[in-house]
Design a protein around this motif. Sequence first.
Motif, PDB file in Angstrom:
ATOM      1  N   LEU A   1      45.053  29.029  40.463  1.00  0.00           N
ATOM      2  CA  LEU A   1      44.766  29.355  39.053  1.00  0.00           C
ATOM      3  C   LEU A   1      45.966  29.047  38.161  1.00  0.00           C
ATOM      4  CD1 LEU A   1      42.687  32.571  39.666  1.00  0.00           C
ATOM      5  CD2 LEU A   1      41.845  30.439  38.682  1.00  0.00           C
TER       6      LEU A   1
ATOM      7  N   GLY B   1      42.425  39.562  49.799  1.00  0.00           N
ATOM      8  CA  GLY B   1      41.407  40.242  50.586  1.00  0.00           C
ATOM      9  C   GLY B   1      41.557  41.724  50.340  1.00  0.00           C
TER      10      GLY B   1
ATOM     11  N   PHE C   1      39.257  42.823  39.005  1.00  0.00           N
ATOM     12  CA  PHE C   1      39.190  41.734  39.993  1.00  0.00           C
ATOM     13  C   PHE C   1      40.083  40.561  39.579  1.00  0.00           C
ATOM     14  CE2 PHE C   1      37.463  37.812  41.705  1.00  0.00           C
ATOM     15  CZ  PHE C   1      37.264  38.115  43.036  1.00  0.00           C
ATOM     16  N   VAL C   2      39.972  40.159  38.324  1.00  0.00           N
ATOM     17  CA  VAL C   2      40.740  38.997  37.847  1.00  0.00           C
ATOM     18  C   VAL C   2      42.242  39.286  37.893  1.00  0.00           C
ATOM     19  CG1 VAL C   2      41.197  37.520  35.851  1.00  0.00           C
ATOM     20  CG2 VAL C   2      38.848  38.095  36.469  1.00  0.00           C
TER      21      VAL C   2
ATOM     22  N   ILE D   1      43.258  38.878  41.466  1.00  0.00           N
ATOM     23  CA  ILE D   1      43.329  37.450  41.848  1.00  0.00           C
ATOM     24  C   ILE D   1      44.647  36.841  41.362  1.00  0.00           C
ATOM     25  CG2 ILE D   1      42.404  35.218  41.088  1.00  0.00           C
ATOM     26  CD1 ILE D   1      40.739  36.013  43.222  1.00  0.00           C
TER      27      ILE D   1
ATOM     28  N   ASN E   1      46.221  33.913  54.527  1.00  0.00           N
ATOM     29  CA  ASN E   1      45.304  33.553  53.447  1.00  0.00           C
ATOM     30  C   ASN E   1      46.116  33.420  52.162  1.00  0.00           C
ATOM     31  OD1 ASN E   1      43.526  33.641  51.285  1.00  0.00           O
ATOM     32  ND2 ASN E   1      42.216  35.213  52.185  1.00  0.00           N
TER      33      ASN E   1
ATOM     34  N   SER F   1      26.566  32.969  56.092  1.00  0.00           N
ATOM     35  CA  SER F   1      27.071  34.293  56.479  1.00  0.00           C
ATOM     36  C   SER F   1      28.037  34.857  55.443  1.00  0.00           C
ATOM     37  CB  SER F   1      27.746  34.223  57.845  1.00  0.00           C
ATOM     38  OG  SER F   1      29.081  33.778  57.718  1.00  0.00           O
ATOM     39  N   GLN F   2      28.695  33.988  54.702  1.00  0.00           N
ATOM     40  CA  GLN F   2      29.703  34.443  53.744  1.00  0.00           C
ATOM     41  C   GLN F   2      29.216  34.339  52.294  1.00  0.00           C
ATOM     42  OE1 GLN F   2      33.160  35.361  54.852  1.00  0.00           O
ATOM     43  NE2 GLN F   2      31.916  35.546  56.685  1.00  0.00           N
ATOM     44  N   GLY F   3      27.991  33.911  52.103  1.00  0.00           N
ATOM     45  CA  GLY F   3      27.459  33.760  50.749  1.00  0.00           C
ATOM     46  C   GLY F   3      28.170  32.672  49.948  1.00  0.00           C
TER      47      GLY F   3
ATOM     48  N   GLU G   1      36.329  32.308  37.763  1.00  0.00           N
ATOM     49  CA  GLU G   1      37.677  32.016  37.234  1.00  0.00           C
ATOM     50  C   GLU G   1      37.980  30.521  37.349  1.00  0.00           C
ATOM     51  OE1 GLU G   1      39.053  34.453  35.554  1.00  0.00           O
ATOM     52  OE2 GLU G   1      37.170  35.349  36.222  1.00  0.00           O
TER      53      GLU G   1
ATOM     54  N   ALA H   1      33.972  34.414  45.486  1.00  0.00           N
ATOM     55  CA  ALA H   1      34.032  35.553  44.555  1.00  0.00           C
ATOM     56  C   ALA H   1      34.819  35.190  43.296  1.00  0.00           C
ATOM     57  CB  ALA H   1      34.659  36.766  45.256  1.00  0.00           C
TER      58      ALA H   1
ATOM     59  N   PRO I   1      35.646  43.781  44.389  1.00  0.00           N
ATOM     60  CA  PRO I   1      34.437  43.587  45.206  1.00  0.00           C
ATOM     61  C   PRO I   1      34.246  42.126  45.597  1.00  0.00           C
ATOM     62  CG  PRO I   1      33.835  43.837  42.892  1.00  0.00           C
ATOM     63  CD  PRO I   1      35.329  44.068  42.977  1.00  0.00           C
ATOM     64  N   ILE I   2      34.033  41.891  46.892  1.00  0.00           N
ATOM     65  CA  ILE I   2      33.687  40.538  47.373  1.00  0.00           C
ATOM     66  C   ILE I   2      32.164  40.551  47.536  1.00  0.00           C
ATOM     67  CG2 ILE I   2      34.097  38.781  49.130  1.00  0.00           C
ATOM     68  CD1 ILE I   2      36.729  39.391  48.080  1.00  0.00           C
ATOM     69  N   ALA I   3      31.477  40.328  46.410  1.00  0.00           N
ATOM     70  CA  ALA I   3      30.036  40.583  46.358  1.00  0.00           C
ATOM     71  C   ALA I   3      29.245  39.612  47.227  1.00  0.00           C
ATOM     72  CB  ALA I   3      29.550  40.525  44.912  1.00  0.00           C
ATOM     73  N   ASN I   4      29.765  38.402  47.455  1.00  0.00           N
ATOM     74  CA  ASN I   4      29.014  37.454  48.277  1.00  0.00           C
ATOM     75  C   ASN I   4      28.968  37.873  49.745  1.00  0.00           C
ATOM     76  OD1 ASN I   4      31.656  36.496  47.138  1.00  0.00           O
ATOM     77  ND2 ASN I   4      31.677  35.239  48.973  1.00  0.00           N
ATOM     78  N   VAL I   5      29.888  38.721  50.175  1.00  0.00           N
ATOM     79  CA  VAL I   5      29.880  39.210  51.550  1.00  0.00           C
ATOM     80  C   VAL I   5      29.329  40.635  51.617  1.00  0.00           C
ATOM     81  CG1 VAL I   5      31.286  39.616  53.606  1.00  0.00           C
ATOM     82  CG2 VAL I   5      31.908  37.778  52.044  1.00  0.00           C
TER      83      VAL I   5
ATOM     84  N   ARG J   1      35.248  43.507  36.505  1.00  0.00           N
ATOM     85  CA  ARG J   1      35.703  42.110  36.500  1.00  0.00           C
ATOM     86  C   ARG J   1      37.180  42.007  36.113  1.00  0.00           C
ATOM     87  NH1 ARG J   1      33.867  38.180  39.450  1.00  0.00           N
ATOM     88  NH2 ARG J   1      35.276  36.493  38.981  1.00  0.00           N
TER      89      ARG J   1
ATOM     90  N   LEU K   1      36.637  34.597  49.435  1.00  0.00           N
ATOM     91  CA  LEU K   1      37.406  34.949  48.235  1.00  0.00           C
ATOM     92  C   LEU K   1      37.193  33.892  47.137  1.00  0.00           C
ATOM     93  CD1 LEU K   1      39.728  36.751  46.952  1.00  0.00           C
ATOM     94  CD2 LEU K   1      41.289  35.016  47.838  1.00  0.00           C
TER      95      LEU K   1
END
Lengths: 182, 165
Positions: free
Chosen positions: B150, A152, A142-143, A146, B143, B89-91, B64, B60, A68-72, A139, B57
């Motif tokens: 990381l 994306g 998600f990790v 990543i 991207n 717009s993208q938080g 991490e 989000a 989930p890209i929660a900020n968008v 989470r 990304l």
Amino acid sequence: MTTPLQVTARLRTPVTGADHVRGADDAPVTVVEYGDFQCQYCGAAYPNLHELLRQREGTVRLVYRHFPIANVHPYAESAAEAAEAAGARGKFWEMHDWLFEHQDQLDPVHLSLGVEQLGMPPDEIGAEVERQAHADRVRRDFVGGIRSGVNGTPTLFLNDVRHDGGYSLADLLAAVDAAAET
Amino acid sequence: MTDPNGLIGPGRPAPDFALPATPDGRRTGPGDYRGRPVVLAFYPADWSPVCGDQMALYQAAMPEFERYGAAVLGISVDSIWSHRAFAESQGIRFPLLADFEPKGAVARAYGAYAPSGEADRALVVLDQKGTVAWSHVSPPDVNPGADGILDALERLCSNREVMAG
């Protein structure tokens, strides 16, 4: 100029018994999808993945992991946790399908109606989502994504190699058939 | 990474700078974060679809990056006003810096300025003392994700534990 270096990303977190899997256990091709229930591109890929599983039954299985890209996407996290709450009741895929089929109805009111339609207790599931009972699981997915180079959604891995092609049914069939032959 | 015209490579001291970060004129740069790893994410432009995904990304993935105590700074040649609207717009809550006047000066100093007049899509990870630990340039339409960053942060922090021990 430094030459841009392209390295094909590989899945670093292997599929385990904790994953949500659809399709034959012994299928030669495993597709791991990192998805976001509020992402329109995931929504567009959903019927194609469904059809892929139908047309290549026995050859391919699908694993779904949360990204989930929660900020968008403000409802992506709660939708993912609701799917996990359903999973704890043996209905992960039913919820997964409902979410992708109702991407414009992921707000709490509509979501609880969906939960009820699937024969689960909306108040209980709502409370679990509210207190983030399944947040750690989401989470972890998600990790792992990543670290595997997910950039994306949707991102697919076919037998651990990132699929950088398209998500049309034709593209997916071709990619799965190629992976099945290697 | 030894080409003097290319992206700055590991082992080089990172040029310090302070660029506008907010419409009220506040400036920031890697020097404000000394003692922590700093991730510089150069990108071509606000609003182009791939960058949107890349910066969203990183927002989000912020928990991490924070596990390694790292600060993340996005940098493009856009103005602070464009950055503000884009961030809303993208938080995005980490600083987006305006390499706007003189245009692209910081990107040039890092070897991350493209002939098109935009920054390259380049990642530079600085160690706790401001030395380049890792850098990477991607094609503008790709991207690069967060895995390379990381991995670099993990190496920095494990080296540090070894040194401390």
